[in-house]
Design an enzyme around this catalytic site. Sequence first.
Site, PDB file in Angstrom:
ATOM      1  N   SER A  73       0.808  -1.226   0.000  1.00 30.84           N
ATOM      2  CA  SER A  73       0.000   0.000   0.000  1.00 30.84           C
ATOM      3  C   SER A  73       0.841   1.275   0.000  1.00 30.84           C
ATOM      4  CB  SER A  73      -0.942  -0.010   1.205  1.00 30.84           C
ATOM      5  OG  SER A  73      -0.204  -0.095   2.395  1.00 30.84           O
ATOM      6  N   TYR A 143       4.414   2.007  -7.074  1.00 23.17           N
ATOM      7  CA  TYR A 143       3.146   1.678  -6.415  1.00 23.17           C
ATOM      8  C   TYR A 143       1.962   2.224  -7.233  1.00 23.17           C
ATOM      9  CZ  TYR A 143      -0.707   2.471  -3.137  1.00 23.17           C
ATOM     10  OH  TYR A 143      -1.950   2.546  -2.550  1.00 23.17           O
TER      11      TYR A 143
HETATM   12  P1  NAI Z   1      -2.366  -2.030   4.501  1.00 23.89           P
HETATM   13  O1  NAI Z   1      -0.951  -2.100   4.080  1.00 23.89           O
HETATM   14  O2  NAI Z   1      -2.692  -1.631   5.897  1.00 23.89           O
HETATM   15  O3  NAI Z   1      -3.073  -3.433   4.238  1.00 23.89           O
HETATM   16  C1  NAI Z   1      -2.799  -4.234   3.115  1.00 23.89           C
HETATM   17  C2  NAI Z   1      -3.076  -5.665   3.487  1.00 23.89           C
HETATM   18  O4  NAI Z   1      -2.812  -6.473   2.341  1.00 23.89           O
HETATM   19  C3  NAI Z   1      -2.173  -6.189   4.627  1.00 23.89           C
HETATM   20  O5  NAI Z   1      -2.964  -6.761   5.651  1.00 23.89           O
HETATM   21  C4  NAI Z   1      -1.287  -7.216   3.956  1.00 23.89           C
HETATM   22  O6  NAI Z   1      -0.973  -8.338   4.788  1.00 23.89           O
HETATM   23  C5  NAI Z   1      -2.152  -7.647   2.769  1.00 23.89           C
HETATM   24  N1  NAI Z   1      -1.310  -8.144   1.684  1.00 23.89           N
HETATM   25  C6  NAI Z   1      -0.240  -7.527   1.121  1.00 23.89           C
HETATM   26  N2  NAI Z   1       0.313  -8.309   0.187  1.00 23.89           N
HETATM   27  C7  NAI Z   1      -0.436  -9.439   0.152  1.00 23.89           C
HETATM   28  C8  NAI Z   1      -0.374 -10.621  -0.622  1.00 23.89           C
HETATM   29  N3  NAI Z   1       0.594 -10.819  -1.526  1.00 23.89           N
HETATM   30  N4  NAI Z   1      -1.300 -11.579  -0.405  1.00 23.89           N
HETATM   31  C9  NAI Z   1      -2.274 -11.404   0.522  1.00 23.89           C
HETATM   32  N5  NAI Z   1      -2.379 -10.316   1.298  1.00 23.89           N
HETATM   33  C10 NAI Z   1      -1.478  -9.339   1.098  1.00 23.89           C
HETATM   34  O7  NAI Z   1      -3.100  -1.059   3.460  1.00 23.89           O
HETATM   35  P2  NAI Z   1      -4.472  -0.285   3.636  1.00 23.89           P
HETATM   36  O8  NAI Z   1      -4.199   1.101   4.046  1.00 23.89           O
HETATM   37  O9  NAI Z   1      -5.401  -1.120   4.404  1.00 23.89           O
HETATM   38  O10 NAI Z   1      -4.948  -0.217   2.110  1.00 23.89           O
HETATM   39  C11 NAI Z   1      -5.732  -1.242   1.551  1.00 23.89           C
HETATM   40  C12 NAI Z   1      -5.738  -1.085   0.036  1.00 23.89           C
HETATM   41  O11 NAI Z   1      -6.234   0.182  -0.314  1.00 23.89           O
HETATM   42  C13 NAI Z   1      -4.344  -1.198  -0.595  1.00 23.89           C
HETATM   43  O12 NAI Z   1      -4.474  -1.857  -1.837  1.00 23.89           O
HETATM   44  C14 NAI Z   1      -3.950   0.249  -0.826  1.00 23.89           C
HETATM   45  O13 NAI Z   1      -3.069   0.368  -1.921  1.00 23.89           O
HETATM   46  C15 NAI Z   1      -5.303   0.899  -1.117  1.00 23.89           C
HETATM   47  N6  NAI Z   1      -5.325   2.298  -0.758  1.00 23.89           N
HETATM   48  C16 NAI Z   1      -5.405   2.655   0.569  1.00 23.89           C
HETATM   49  C17 NAI Z   1      -5.466   3.991   0.918  1.00 23.89           C
HETATM   50  C18 NAI Z   1      -5.655   4.404   2.336  1.00 23.89           C
HETATM   51  O14 NAI Z   1      -5.829   5.608   2.562  1.00 23.89           O
HETATM   52  N7  NAI Z   1      -5.646   3.508   3.305  1.00 23.89           N
HETATM   53  C19 NAI Z   1      -5.366   5.042  -0.102  1.00 23.89           C
HETATM   54  C20 NAI Z   1      -5.287   4.548  -1.458  1.00 23.89           C
HETATM   55  C21 NAI Z   1      -5.276   3.220  -1.753  1.00 23.89           C
HETATM   56  C1  15L Z   2      -2.227   5.521  -0.623  1.00 21.65           C
HETATM   57  O1  15L Z   2      -2.370   5.001  -1.730  1.00 21.65           O
HETATM   58  C2  15L Z   2      -1.702   4.769   0.536  1.00 21.65           C
HETATM   59  O2  15L Z   2      -2.059   3.405   0.496  1.00 21.65           O
HETATM   60  C3  15L Z   2      -2.129   5.374   1.863  1.00 21.65           C
HETATM   61  O3  15L Z   2      -1.355   4.795   2.887  1.00 21.65           O
HETATM   62  C4  15L Z   2      -1.958   6.896   1.867  1.00 21.65           C
HETATM   63  O4  15L Z   2      -0.614   7.208   1.799  1.00 21.65           O
HETATM   64  C5  15L Z   2      -2.701   7.502   0.690  1.00 21.65           C
HETATM   65  O5  15L Z   2      -2.400   6.864  -0.536  1.00 21.65           O
HETATM   66  C6  15L Z   2      -2.440   9.002   0.515  1.00 21.65           C
HETATM   67  O6  15L Z   2      -2.232   9.446  -0.611  1.00 21.65           O
HETATM   68  O7  15L Z   2      -2.502   9.736   1.505  1.00 21.65           O
END
Ligand code: NAI
Ligand code: 15L
Length: 274
Positions: A73, A143
């Site tokens: 992420s 990413y």
């Molecule tokens: P995070 O890093 O907290 O969670 C990602 C989860 O995916 C983790 O629990 C990890 O164990 C799992 N994971 C990673 N690689 C894996 C694999 N190969 N197989 C199975 N599981 C795997 O990220 P978060 O913040 O929860 O984000 C979730 C999704 O949303 C991500 O795809 C991220 O790119 C996207 N995203 C999140 C944003 C945010 O503000 N939280 C903003 C933009 C996008």
């Molecule tokens: C993302 O895509 C990341 O997963 C999240 O952790 C934040 O950094 C978010 O973008 C952001 O732009 O603030």
Amino acid sequence: MPAARTVLLTGAAGGLGTLMRGLLPAYGHELRLLDANPIEGAPDAITADLADKEALREAVRGVDAILHLAGISLEASFDRILRANIEGTYNLYEAAREEGVRRVVFASSNHAVGFVPRPAGESPLAPQALIPVETRHRPDTLYGLSKCFGEDLAQLYWDRHGLETVSVRIGSCFMEPTSVRMLSVWMSPGDGARLFHAALSAPEVGHSIVYGSSANTRLWWDLSTARALGYEPQDDSEQYAGKLIAEQGELDPENPEHAFLGGHFATDPPQWPH
Ligand code: NAI
Ligand code: 15L
């Protein structure tokens, strides 16, 4: 399609996955959880990597839709991004196609268009033009590039196989905004659940691309494609503006870190070659 009842939630152990595990059942979705890491207190969760094609086939069998949050992420080495976000997302779509799953909601990111200049209005409260979803891909990182791949993969699977996707270019979904940039891109967890529910429930979506944020006063992008799915955001980051601006100051047009949608992702030193 009727509102997806059984939903495979990938990335269920992560930050967003944990928030959505708490919020989505209230909308009537029954969640099947998957993550590479075990999830405490969820003995039925599937512990599997996106590289494990057999496990993915079994995990998607019988679900109405997939909310695909799993992956790296943040910026990382190309090898890690390749395995988790590019190959992993492909493996999941293949499993979905083979098992006849009708819809994926894909966690794309603002970093797919992170090098788009942020709208600069005369006032931060009156940007000249909101960024449309049709703006061309301008990833700010490897990413972000992987999220462009995910969006294009979704388009291919819709055009070729009729598998629907809503690609959600999420801004920042956390409990509270923690930077002045986040005043523009924040999505409250409550609005995140509203948006994912709309994406899982709208009758026909083809491949739709939407931005994911709350109805922020300082919004940078156009939420109309999200609203077209039935999303009605309830929150606005403006309540945090006074405190954050007092601490950090307004965004500075001379500061490159403040010039692009992707913020510091666009100016941090690149992770390649490595
Ligand atoms: P995070 O890093 O907290 O969670 C990602 C989860 O995916 C983790 O629990 C990890 O164990 C799992 N994971 C990673 N690689 C894996 C694999 N190969 N197989 C199975 N599981 C795997 O990220 P978060 O913040 O929860 O984000 C979730 C999704 O949303 C991500 O795809 C991220 O790119 C996207 N995203 C999140 C944003 C945010 O503000 N939280 C903003 C933009 C996008
Ligand atoms: C993302 O895509 C990341 O997963 C999240 O952790 C934040 O950094 C978010 O973008 C952001 O732009 O603030």
